[in-house]
Design a protein around this motif. Structure first.
Motif, short mmCIF file in Angstrom:
data_model
loop_
_atom_site.label_atom_id
_atom_site.label_comp_id
_atom_site.label_asym_id
_atom_site.label_seq_id
_atom_site.Cartn_x
_atom_site.Cartn_y
_atom_site.Cartn_z
N ASP A 69 0.84 -1.20 0.00
CA ASP A 69 0.00 0.00 0.00
C ASP A 69 0.88 1.24 0.00
O ASP A 69 0.64 2.20 -0.75
CB ASP A 69 -0.90 -0.04 1.24
CG ASP A 69 -2.15 0.80 1.04
OD1 ASP A 69 -2.50 1.09 -0.12
OD2 ASP A 69 -2.78 1.16 2.04
N HIS A 83 1.22 3.99 -3.24
CA HIS A 83 0.93 5.42 -3.08
C HIS A 83 2.19 6.25 -3.31
O HIS A 83 2.13 7.32 -3.89
CB HIS A 83 0.38 5.71 -1.69
CG HIS A 83 -1.06 5.34 -1.53
ND1 HIS A 83 -1.48 4.05 -1.36
CD2 HIS A 83 -2.19 6.09 -1.53
CE1 HIS A 83 -2.79 4.03 -1.26
NE2 HIS A 83 -3.25 5.25 -1.36
N ALA A 124 3.00 3.42 11.77
CA ALA A 124 3.08 4.87 11.66
C ALA A 124 3.96 5.26 10.47
O ALA A 124 3.62 6.15 9.68
CB ALA A 124 3.62 5.48 12.94
N GLY A 128 2.02 4.74 7.34
CA GLY A 128 1.01 5.78 7.16
C GLY A 128 1.62 7.09 6.68
O GLY A 128 1.08 7.74 5.78
N ILE A 129 2.74 7.45 7.28
CA ILE A 129 3.38 8.71 6.91
C ILE A 129 3.82 8.68 5.45
O ILE A 129 3.49 9.56 4.66
CB ILE A 129 4.62 8.97 7.81
CG1 ILE A 129 4.18 9.23 9.24
CG2 ILE A 129 5.43 10.13 7.27
CD1 ILE A 129 5.31 9.22 10.23
N LEU A 170 2.96 6.69 2.99
CA LEU A 170 1.81 6.54 2.09
C LEU A 170 1.12 7.89 1.84
O LEU A 170 0.97 8.33 0.70
CB LEU A 170 0.88 5.55 2.76
CG LEU A 170 -0.49 5.14 2.26
CD1 LEU A 170 -0.81 3.81 2.91
CD2 LEU A 170 -1.57 6.12 2.57
N ALA A 171 0.76 8.56 2.93
CA ALA A 171 -0.07 9.75 2.78
C ALA A 171 0.74 10.96 2.31
O ALA A 171 0.26 11.75 1.49
CB ALA A 171 -0.76 10.05 4.11
N VAL A 172 1.97 11.09 2.81
CA VAL A 172 2.75 12.27 2.43
C VAL A 172 3.19 12.19 0.97
O VAL A 172 3.06 13.14 0.21
CB VAL A 172 3.96 12.44 3.36
CG1 VAL A 172 4.89 13.51 2.82
CG2 VAL A 172 3.51 12.80 4.76
N PHE A 191 1.77 10.52 -1.37
CA PHE A 191 0.57 10.64 -2.19
C PHE A 191 0.13 12.10 -2.28
O PHE A 191 -0.19 12.60 -3.37
CB PHE A 191 -0.54 9.77 -1.61
CG PHE A 191 -1.75 9.68 -2.47
CD1 PHE A 191 -1.74 8.97 -3.65
CD2 PHE A 191 -2.93 10.31 -2.09
CE1 PHE A 191 -2.85 8.89 -4.45
CE2 PHE A 191 -4.05 10.24 -2.88
CZ PHE A 191 -4.02 9.53 -4.06
N GLY A 192 0.16 12.80 -1.14
CA GLY A 192 -0.20 14.21 -1.14
C GLY A 192 0.73 15.03 -2.02
O GLY A 192 0.29 15.89 -2.78
N ASP A 230 -5.98 4.50 8.19
CA ASP A 230 -5.91 4.56 6.73
C ASP A 230 -7.09 3.80 6.14
O ASP A 230 -7.79 4.29 5.25
CB ASP A 230 -4.58 3.96 6.26
CG ASP A 230 -4.47 3.97 4.75
OD1 ASP A 230 -4.76 5.01 4.15
OD2 ASP A 230 -4.11 2.93 4.18
N VAL A 264 -7.36 10.27 1.44
CA VAL A 264 -6.02 9.76 1.76
C VAL A 264 -5.25 10.76 2.61
O VAL A 264 -4.51 10.40 3.52
CB VAL A 264 -5.24 9.44 0.47
CG1 VAL A 264 -3.87 8.91 0.83
CG2 VAL A 264 -5.99 8.44 -0.36
N LEU A 265 -5.49 12.05 2.32
CA LEU A 265 -4.69 13.06 3.00
C LEU A 265 -5.11 13.25 4.45
O LEU A 265 -4.35 13.78 5.25
CB LEU A 265 -4.76 14.37 2.22
CG LEU A 265 -4.30 14.13 0.78
CD1 LEU A 265 -4.34 15.40 -0.02
CD2 LEU A 265 -2.90 13.55 0.76
N VAL A 315 -5.17 10.92 6.40
CA VAL A 315 -4.17 10.09 7.07
C VAL A 315 -2.89 10.88 7.32
O VAL A 315 -2.28 10.78 8.39
CB VAL A 315 -3.88 8.83 6.24
CG1 VAL A 315 -2.84 7.97 6.94
CG2 VAL A 315 -5.15 8.05 6.03
N ALA A 316 -2.49 11.68 6.33
CA ALA A 316 -1.28 12.49 6.51
C ALA A 316 -1.46 13.44 7.69
O ALA A 316 -0.56 13.59 8.50
CB ALA A 316 -0.99 13.28 5.24
N VAL A 344 -1.56 11.12 11.11
CA VAL A 344 -0.40 10.34 11.56
C VAL A 344 0.88 11.18 11.63
O VAL A 344 1.63 11.09 12.61
CB VAL A 344 -0.20 9.12 10.64
CG1 VAL A 344 1.00 8.32 11.11
CG2 VAL A 344 -1.44 8.26 10.64
N THR A 345 1.14 12.00 10.61
CA THR A 345 2.45 12.63 10.51
C THR A 345 2.74 13.63 11.64
O THR A 345 3.80 13.53 12.27
CB THR A 345 2.63 13.27 9.13
OG1 THR A 345 2.06 12.40 8.15
CG2 THR A 345 4.08 13.47 8.81
#
Lengths: 307, 367
Positions: A47, A51, A100, A103-104, A106-108, A110-111, B35, B206-207, B209-210, B213-214
């Motif tokens: 995953d 991303h 964690a 998650g970081i 994946l999301a960062v 992707f963003g 997520d 999705v964001l 989650v950013a 978590v971050t």
């Protein structure tokens, strides 16, 4: 289009055949390598990798101005590897847990990819059109050159898998024993993870970055229920992946232009569900029947009868 | 209030609302469950939308919370069959539910505000156009939603602060004391679902989650105190939101994407520079420990040969390179460090143990 026509075009229509071939390849490769990812409890790493690949695709296009599959896939692979390194680095060198880190990344990533994508979309230059197919996948856009590159990358990945089969098997089941035998386990680990990156990258155009992880997890989870033998499991996993890829593409074509990613994912999820419920010996139904029978036998014994 | 200011306020509130539950997600190791939930709330939204035909209905929140709990339950059920491990269970459940949602949207909800791009990107830039009158004040609708979510988060965390803390750090003790950690777990997951649905309009699935978590992860690298971690997490989230807004304006790109990017940038800075747990601090500490160790070794070496016939020979600087197997440059560095620590004095190419160095070597040998 009815079923007969669909079957006909599957074999004789050039475009449909190309697309089906492409989705079959992606299913086989992601299924086979996903089996190893599942055994090594790295299902969710897929995953994060998929991303993380998005900014790689967009940056590769921004730098070269090309949309050639080789360029985009290389970009995706580089970003995917960077994502993996970050996940492993953060979970190894800080007190953050792996989830964690996943998650970081994946999301960062992707963003960041979305930001770049919207940045590109503001200029009227039409060349970037189609990059957003990488979000949810559009198998219909697969062309012969795409399928060629997919076959090349996927074939190479599977060849390496075959070459190091014994080592990867050892890595997946008894890493410490492998280390005592003197195998370079960390290198093998890196190699196998790199192969996983390749498996994900070649599927992005058809399935999309958002849902590609399912093509890593679900075929493997399905195949695991049918057998205890690694070889058989990996083969079955690839087979399930291919079936889902082709069926999903066919359905989405019949339904008229749905994004292929979600449809393919539903196909492979259905296969996984059936396997979890009905697989002989391990499946939920089987376990339930066995439990009932044991209860009945126990009751018989307690009553003084013979089973 | 100008549109720009309103957007920034929205961004700040979303970041704060996400950063609070994020702390517990990071501490409890359930970030990937968040997520999964942030994806599946979309299905809740779509299903409720088909029933009530209104994207502003409060039922959306209920539907989202319900589907979030369904996600958690399904994953746990799957895990309890022991047919797959937890990570695979998460990886099986949420893509399937999310796929159903995406297909439903693109087949049946086309053109009614819900569209697939908005699901991923959020529509922060358009939020000021959709307005509402609350208590006689004209405000963007999203502002009301996210303010409610933020208040719910603050209320839940302050009400159950002690319980959450206990269940997070010692679930066993919490259970024996009768605090029902499972119930808190589901409560927290419902909170994550509500936050996800409140934030979904603004920053996409999705964001979320950013933003959850971050900042919390960065805060965890800076402190070990739960209260301080909550405050820091919110502060980092807010900072990322504002920096992201201006970055997006600069590039004319998607604001939510830029906010997520900025959380990543701040995390990276913290990862490298955090005072005690940062990579740089760790590196410096390890170097210093190595140097201290080498200086102590040197003192012990000199102590061993004090008063021996070979003392003059052994105390020669160039001899060290052979005897202790040190590289020439390294030996010189160790000597400098040992001199700075006051362990030795160097007189005309010969090393002499000081009283401090003598005491140190004795102490180490005695221990």
């Amino acid at each position: 289009m009815d079923l007969g026509q669909l079957l006909h075009s599957l074999f004789f229509d050039y475009t449909v055949r190309t697309v089906a071939l492409g989705t079959a390849i992606l299913g086989i490769v992601s299924g086979m390598l996903g089996a190893f990812a599942m055994l090594r409890r790295q299902s969710l790493l897929g995953d994060a990798i998929s991303h993380a690949a998005l900014p790689g695709v967009v940056l590769a296009f921004m730098i070269t101005g090309l949309k050639a599959p080789l360029v985009l896939m290389t970009g995706a692979a580089v970003a995917g590897v960077a994502g993996v390194i970050l996940v492993i680095g953060v979970s190894r060198h800080t007190r953050l847990k792996q989830d964690a880190a996943l998650g970081i990344v994946l999301a960062v990533f992707f963003g960041f990819g979305l930001m770049l994508l919207t940045f590109l979309q503001q200029n009227p230059d039409a060349r970037q059109a189609g990059l957003n197919h990488f979000l949810f996948g559009q198998a219909a856009t697969l062309m012969e050159r795409d399928v060629l590159v997919m076959a090349l990358f996927g074939g190479a990945a599977l060849a390496v898998l075959g070459l190091f089969w014994k080592e990867f098997k050892l890595l997946s089941f008894d890493r410490e024993f492998g280390a005592t035998l003197g195998f370079p386990m960390s290198w093998l680990e890196m190699l196998l993870t790199f192969l996983l990156v390749i498996a994900i990258v070649i599927g992005l155009q058809a399935v999309g970055v958002v849902l590609m992880s399912a093509m890593i997890v679900a075929p493997a989870a399905a195949a695991r229920q049918w057998t205890d033998r690694l070889g058989l499991m990996v083969g079955l996993s690839g087979f399930f992946g291919a079936v889902a890829g082709v069926t999903g593409t066919a359905i989405s074509t019949l339904a008229g232009g749905l994004s292929t990613g979600p449809v393919i994912v539903l196909c492979i999820s259905a296969i996984a569900l059936i396997s979890l419920l009905f697989a002989p010996r391990r499946g939920v139904l089987w376990t339930e029947i066995r439990r009932r029978r044991q209860h009945a036998e126990l009751a018989m014994v307690l009553k003084g009868g013979r089973p | 209030m100008s549109a720009s200011l309103e957007i920034q306020l929205l961004a700040v509130l979303v970041a704060a609302a996400c950063a609070l539950p994020g702390v517990f997600l990071v501490l409890r190791g359930t970030a990937m469950m968040a997520d999964a939930i942030s994806h599946t709330v979309l299905l809740g939204i779509v299903l409720v939308f088909f029933v009530v035909q209104d994207l502003q209905s409060p039922w959306l929140i209920v539907g989202a919370a319900a589907i979030g709990l369904v996600t958690v339950t399904l994953t746990e059920l799957l895990q309890h069959t022991r047919l797959v491990k937890q990570d695979a269970a998460i990886g099986l459940v949420f893509p399937a539910l999310f796929s159903v949602a995406v297909i439903l949207i693109s087949r049946f909800a086309r053109g009614v505000h819900l569209d697939v791009d908005a699901v991923l990107l959020g529509e922060l830039a358009f939020a000021p156009f959709d307005r509402l009158i609350v208590l006689g004040i004209d405000v963007p609708r999203a502002l009301v939603t996210i303010a409610v979510v933020l208040i719910a988060n603050i209320a839940f965390i302050s009400l159950f602060y002690k319980e959450l803390k206990l269940a997070t750090f010692d679930a066993g003790l919490a259970a024996t004391l009768g605090f029902a950690p499972a119930l808190l777990h589901y409560g927290l997951m419902a909170l994550v679902s509500i936050t996800a649905v409140g934030a979904f309009d603004i920053v996409g699935v999705v964001l979320v989650v950013a933003l959850m978590v971050t900042p919390a992860a960065a805060a965890y690298l800076l402190t070990s105190d739960l209260r301080r971690m909550l405050v820091l997490s919110v502060a980092i989230g807010v900072l990322s939101a504002l920096a992201g807004y201006w970055l997006a304006r600069l590039l004319n790109a998607n604001i939510a994407g830029a906010m997520a990017t900025m959380t990543g940038v701040i995390f990276l800075v913290v990862l490298v520079l955090a005072p005690q747990r940062g990579l740089l601090a760790k590196l410096v500490r390890r170097r210093r420990q190595q140097a201290d160790f080498a200086a102590t070794m040197l003192a012990i070496h000199l102590l061993h040969h004090t008063g021996a016939p070979t003392e003059a020979e052994e105390a020669r600087i160039d001899h060290l390179e052979r005897h202790l197997d040190w590289q020439p440059g390294y030996a010189a560095r160790v000597i400098r460090h040992a001199e700075r620590l006051g362990f030795i004095k160097s007189i005309a190419g010969h090393l002499q143990l000081t009283p401090t160095g003598y005491a140190k070597a004795q102490e180490v040998l005695a221990s």
